[in-house]
Motif scaffolding. Structure first.
Motif, PDB file in Angstrom:
ATOM      1  N   SER A   1       0.872  -1.167   0.000  1.00  0.00           N
ATOM      2  CA  SER A   1       0.000   0.000   0.000  1.00  0.00           C
ATOM      3  C   SER A   1       0.912   1.220   0.000  1.00  0.00           C
ATOM      4  O   SER A   1       1.783   1.345   0.865  1.00  0.00           O
ATOM      5  CB  SER A   1      -0.893  -0.001   1.232  1.00  0.00           C
ATOM      6  OG  SER A   1      -1.711   1.138   1.239  1.00  0.00           O
ATOM      7  N   ILE A   2       0.721   2.081  -0.984  1.00  0.00           N
ATOM      8  CA  ILE A   2       1.591   3.246  -1.147  1.00  0.00           C
ATOM      9  C   ILE A   2       0.705   4.490  -1.135  1.00  0.00           C
ATOM     10  O   ILE A   2      -0.128   4.669  -2.026  1.00  0.00           O
ATOM     11  CB  ILE A   2       2.389   3.164  -2.460  1.00  0.00           C
ATOM     12  CG1 ILE A   2       3.174   1.850  -2.505  1.00  0.00           C
ATOM     13  CG2 ILE A   2       3.289   4.383  -2.623  1.00  0.00           C
ATOM     14  CD1 ILE A   2       3.600   1.428  -3.883  1.00  0.00           C
ATOM     15  N   ILE A   3       0.873   5.324  -0.132  1.00  0.00           N
ATOM     16  CA  ILE A   3       0.132   6.577  -0.033  1.00  0.00           C
ATOM     17  C   ILE A   3       1.052   7.696  -0.518  1.00  0.00           C
ATOM     18  O   ILE A   3       2.152   7.869   0.010  1.00  0.00           O
ATOM     19  CB  ILE A   3      -0.321   6.880   1.406  1.00  0.00           C
ATOM     20  CG1 ILE A   3      -1.093   5.716   2.005  1.00  0.00           C
ATOM     21  CG2 ILE A   3      -1.108   8.189   1.455  1.00  0.00           C
ATOM     22  CD1 ILE A   3      -2.425   5.450   1.383  1.00  0.00           C
ATOM     23  N   VAL A   4       0.597   8.423  -1.532  1.00  0.00           N
ATOM     24  CA  VAL A   4       1.347   9.559  -2.065  1.00  0.00           C
ATOM     25  C   VAL A   4       0.520  10.808  -1.778  1.00  0.00           C
ATOM     26  O   VAL A   4      -0.613  10.926  -2.232  1.00  0.00           O
ATOM     27  CB  VAL A   4       1.596   9.421  -3.582  1.00  0.00           C
ATOM     28  CG1 VAL A   4       2.368  10.619  -4.112  1.00  0.00           C
ATOM     29  CG2 VAL A   4       2.320   8.125  -3.894  1.00  0.00           C
ATOM     30  N   GLN A   5       1.105  11.719  -0.999  1.00  0.00           N
ATOM     31  CA  GLN A   5       0.414  12.940  -0.623  1.00  0.00           C
ATOM     32  C   GLN A   5       1.172  14.152  -1.140  1.00  0.00           C
ATOM     33  O   GLN A   5       2.407  14.176  -1.094  1.00  0.00           O
ATOM     34  CB  GLN A   5       0.303  13.055   0.892  1.00  0.00           C
ATOM     35  CG  GLN A   5      -0.516  11.942   1.516  1.00  0.00           C
ATOM     36  CD  GLN A   5      -0.416  11.971   3.029  1.00  0.00           C
ATOM     37  OE1 GLN A   5       0.645  11.696   3.573  1.00  0.00           O
ATOM     38  NE2 GLN A   5      -1.509  12.314   3.686  1.00  0.00           N
ATOM     39  N   GLY A   6       0.445  15.145  -1.614  1.00  0.00           N
ATOM     40  CA  GLY A   6       1.019  16.417  -2.033  1.00  0.00           C
ATOM     41  C   GLY A   6       0.456  17.520  -1.160  1.00  0.00           C
ATOM     42  O   GLY A   6      -0.765  17.616  -0.974  1.00  0.00           O
TER      43      GLY A   6
ATOM     44  N   ASN B   1      -3.874   6.618  -3.085  1.00  0.00           N
ATOM     45  CA  ASN B   1      -3.600   5.372  -2.394  1.00  0.00           C
ATOM     46  C   ASN B   1      -3.394   4.293  -3.457  1.00  0.00           C
ATOM     47  O   ASN B   1      -4.362   3.837  -4.079  1.00  0.00           O
ATOM     48  CB  ASN B   1      -4.765   5.023  -1.472  1.00  0.00           C
ATOM     49  CG  ASN B   1      -4.529   3.767  -0.681  1.00  0.00           C
ATOM     50  OD1 ASN B   1      -3.525   3.082  -0.852  1.00  0.00           O
ATOM     51  ND2 ASN B   1      -5.458   3.446   0.188  1.00  0.00           N
ATOM     52  N   PHE B   2      -2.138   3.937  -3.697  1.00  0.00           N
ATOM     53  CA  PHE B   2      -1.805   2.907  -4.684  1.00  0.00           C
ATOM     54  C   PHE B   2      -1.796   1.540  -4.014  1.00  0.00           C
ATOM     55  O   PHE B   2      -1.304   1.396  -2.894  1.00  0.00           O
ATOM     56  CB  PHE B   2      -0.407   3.149  -5.280  1.00  0.00           C
ATOM     57  CG  PHE B   2      -0.354   4.299  -6.232  1.00  0.00           C
ATOM     58  CD1 PHE B   2      -0.542   4.102  -7.592  1.00  0.00           C
ATOM     59  CD2 PHE B   2      -0.099   5.579  -5.776  1.00  0.00           C
ATOM     60  CE1 PHE B   2      -0.484   5.161  -8.476  1.00  0.00           C
ATOM     61  CE2 PHE B   2      -0.045   6.643  -6.652  1.00  0.00           C
ATOM     62  CZ  PHE B   2      -0.237   6.447  -8.001  1.00  0.00           C
ATOM     63  N   THR B   3      -2.313   0.551  -4.703  1.00  0.00           N
ATOM     64  CA  THR B   3      -2.215  -0.841  -4.281  1.00  0.00           C
ATOM     65  C   THR B   3      -1.325  -1.546  -5.301  1.00  0.00           C
ATOM     66  O   THR B   3      -1.566  -1.471  -6.505  1.00  0.00           O
ATOM     67  CB  THR B   3      -3.597  -1.517  -4.242  1.00  0.00           C
ATOM     68  OG1 THR B   3      -4.390  -0.834  -3.272  1.00  0.00           O
ATOM     69  CG2 THR B   3      -3.477  -2.982  -3.873  1.00  0.00           C
ATOM     70  N   MET B   4      -0.289  -2.198  -4.817  1.00  0.00           N
ATOM     71  CA  MET B   4       0.628  -2.932  -5.679  1.00  0.00           C
ATOM     72  C   MET B   4       0.720  -4.356  -5.155  1.00  0.00           C
ATOM     73  O   MET B   4       1.054  -4.571  -3.986  1.00  0.00           O
ATOM     74  CB  MET B   4       2.014  -2.268  -5.684  1.00  0.00           C
ATOM     75  CG  MET B   4       3.004  -2.942  -6.606  1.00  0.00           C
ATOM     76  SD  MET B   4       4.524  -1.985  -6.812  1.00  0.00           S
ATOM     77  CE  MET B   4       5.448  -2.503  -5.377  1.00  0.00           C
ATOM     78  N   ILE B   5       0.402  -5.308  -5.991  1.00  0.00           N
ATOM     79  CA  ILE B   5       0.493  -6.720  -5.637  1.00  0.00           C
ATOM     80  C   ILE B   5       1.615  -7.328  -6.454  1.00  0.00           C
ATOM     81  O   ILE B   5       1.541  -7.384  -7.682  1.00  0.00           O
ATOM     82  CB  ILE B   5      -0.829  -7.459  -5.894  1.00  0.00           C
ATOM     83  CG1 ILE B   5      -1.946  -6.807  -5.079  1.00  0.00           C
ATOM     84  CG2 ILE B   5      -0.691  -8.940  -5.567  1.00  0.00           C
ATOM     85  CD1 ILE B   5      -3.340  -7.277  -5.439  1.00  0.00           C
ATOM     86  N   VAL B   6       2.667  -7.744  -5.760  1.00  0.00           N
ATOM     87  CA  VAL B   6       3.806  -8.409  -6.409  1.00  0.00           C
ATOM     88  C   VAL B   6       3.524  -9.900  -6.321  1.00  0.00           C
ATOM     89  O   VAL B   6       3.409 -10.454  -5.222  1.00  0.00           O
ATOM     90  CB  VAL B   6       5.141  -8.026  -5.736  1.00  0.00           C
ATOM     91  CG1 VAL B   6       6.292  -8.771  -6.371  1.00  0.00           C
ATOM     92  CG2 VAL B   6       5.350  -6.524  -5.818  1.00  0.00           C
ATOM     93  N   LYS B   7       3.415 -10.555  -7.473  1.00  0.00           N
ATOM     94  CA  LYS B   7       2.950 -11.929  -7.537  1.00  0.00           C
ATOM     95  C   LYS B   7       4.057 -12.974  -7.443  1.00  0.00           C
ATOM     96  O   LYS B   7       3.785 -14.147  -7.241  1.00  0.00           O
ATOM     97  CB  LYS B   7       2.158 -12.144  -8.830  1.00  0.00           C
ATOM     98  CG  LYS B   7       0.938 -11.265  -8.928  1.00  0.00           C
ATOM     99  CD  LYS B   7       0.263 -11.437 -10.266  1.00  0.00           C
ATOM    100  CE  LYS B   7      -0.918 -10.511 -10.444  1.00  0.00           C
ATOM    101  NZ  LYS B   7      -1.507 -10.644 -11.774  1.00  0.00           N
ATOM    102  N   GLN B   8       5.325 -12.556  -7.630  1.00  0.00           N
ATOM    103  CA  GLN B   8       6.427 -13.506  -7.523  1.00  0.00           C
ATOM    104  C   GLN B   8       7.683 -12.784  -7.063  1.00  0.00           C
ATOM    105  O   GLN B   8       7.884 -11.620  -7.331  1.00  0.00           O
ATOM    106  CB  GLN B   8       6.659 -14.236  -8.839  1.00  0.00           C
ATOM    107  CG  GLN B   8       6.890 -13.321 -10.038  1.00  0.00           C
ATOM    108  CD  GLN B   8       6.972 -14.097 -11.332  1.00  0.00           C
ATOM    109  OE1 GLN B   8       7.812 -14.973 -11.459  1.00  0.00           O
ATOM    110  NE2 GLN B   8       6.110 -13.791 -12.274  1.00  0.00           N
ATOM    111  N   ASP B   9       8.538 -13.507  -6.329  1.00  0.00           N
ATOM    112  CA  ASP B   9       9.797 -12.935  -5.859  1.00  0.00           C
ATOM    113  C   ASP B   9      10.745 -12.718  -7.022  1.00  0.00           C
ATOM    114  O   ASP B   9      10.814 -13.544  -7.941  1.00  0.00           O
ATOM    115  CB  ASP B   9      10.440 -13.853  -4.814  1.00  0.00           C
ATOM    116  CG  ASP B   9       9.775 -13.729  -3.452  1.00  0.00           C
ATOM    117  OD1 ASP B   9       9.499 -12.594  -3.050  1.00  0.00           O
ATOM    118  OD2 ASP B   9       9.530 -14.765  -2.812  1.00  0.00           O
ATOM    119  N   PRO B  10      11.524 -11.645  -6.975  1.00  0.00           N
ATOM    120  CA  PRO B  10      12.455 -11.344  -8.076  1.00  0.00           C
ATOM    121  C   PRO B  10      13.767 -12.112  -7.981  1.00  0.00           C
ATOM    122  O   PRO B  10      14.644 -11.951  -8.813  1.00  0.00           O
ATOM    123  CB  PRO B  10      12.702  -9.838  -7.915  1.00  0.00           C
ATOM    124  CG  PRO B  10      12.541  -9.605  -6.455  1.00  0.00           C
ATOM    125  CD  PRO B  10      11.489 -10.569  -5.999  1.00  0.00           C
TER     126      PRO B  10
END
Length: 155
Positions: free
Chosen positions: A126-131, A145-154
């Motif tokens: 969960s990434i909150i970007v505020q200005g 409010n960005f939601t990022m789902i990483v589905k596999q390890d790099p």
């Protein structure tokens, strides 16, 4: 000649889908209840091969921007993982095109996001970007409010 200008008005609770691939899924919502003239896109939709993402932003701010402080809060699987802030506009010798914009003007910008510096483990982010239009962080210009789902390890 007629020009076509495309804006999307969003309200909170309605998620705007950014992208989905075999290793990544991203979307965002706004933090407040006011409609926004805003559009954001990101390519490529992958974390593999340490990419540099190409981002596009179109925004009509609801207030003048003589000062702009950006704050990022990142949570990984519910735990606070990262906090970063940057003063983009101070009113003197500003280098960004958003600096000095007036309420109602249209910002159209393309820029790179260098994702290659960070390896994101599999999980939910969960990434909150505020200005903010002041250093005290009382006057919010924009909050996403960005939601990022990483589905596999790099690894």
């Amino acid at each position: 000649m007629f020009g076509l200008l495309f804006f999307i008005l969003f309200t909170p609770g309605v998620s705007e889908f950014l992208c989905s691939s075999s290793d990544l899924e991203m979307s965002y919502t706004f933090c407040d209840s006011i409609a926004h003239a805003f559009m954001f896109n990101l390519t490529p939709c992958t974390l593999m091969n340490k990419p540099v993402w190409k981002a596009g932003l179109t925004w009509i701010p609801r207030s003048d921007i003589p000062f702009l402080k950006i704050v990022f809060h990142v949570w990984y699987d519910g735990a606070r993982a990262f906090h970063w802030q940057e003063l983009l506009c101070s009113g003197a010798d500003d280098e960004y095109s958003v600096c000095g914009m007036l309420k109602g003007e249209t910002l159209v910008s393309a820029f790179d996001i260098k994702g290659s510096r960070i390896k994101f483990p599999k999980g939910n982010y969960s990434i909150i970007v505020q200005g903010f239009s002041d250093d005290s962080e009382n006057n919010t210009i924009l909050c996403l409010n960005f939601t990022m789902i990483v589905k596999q390890d790099p690894f």
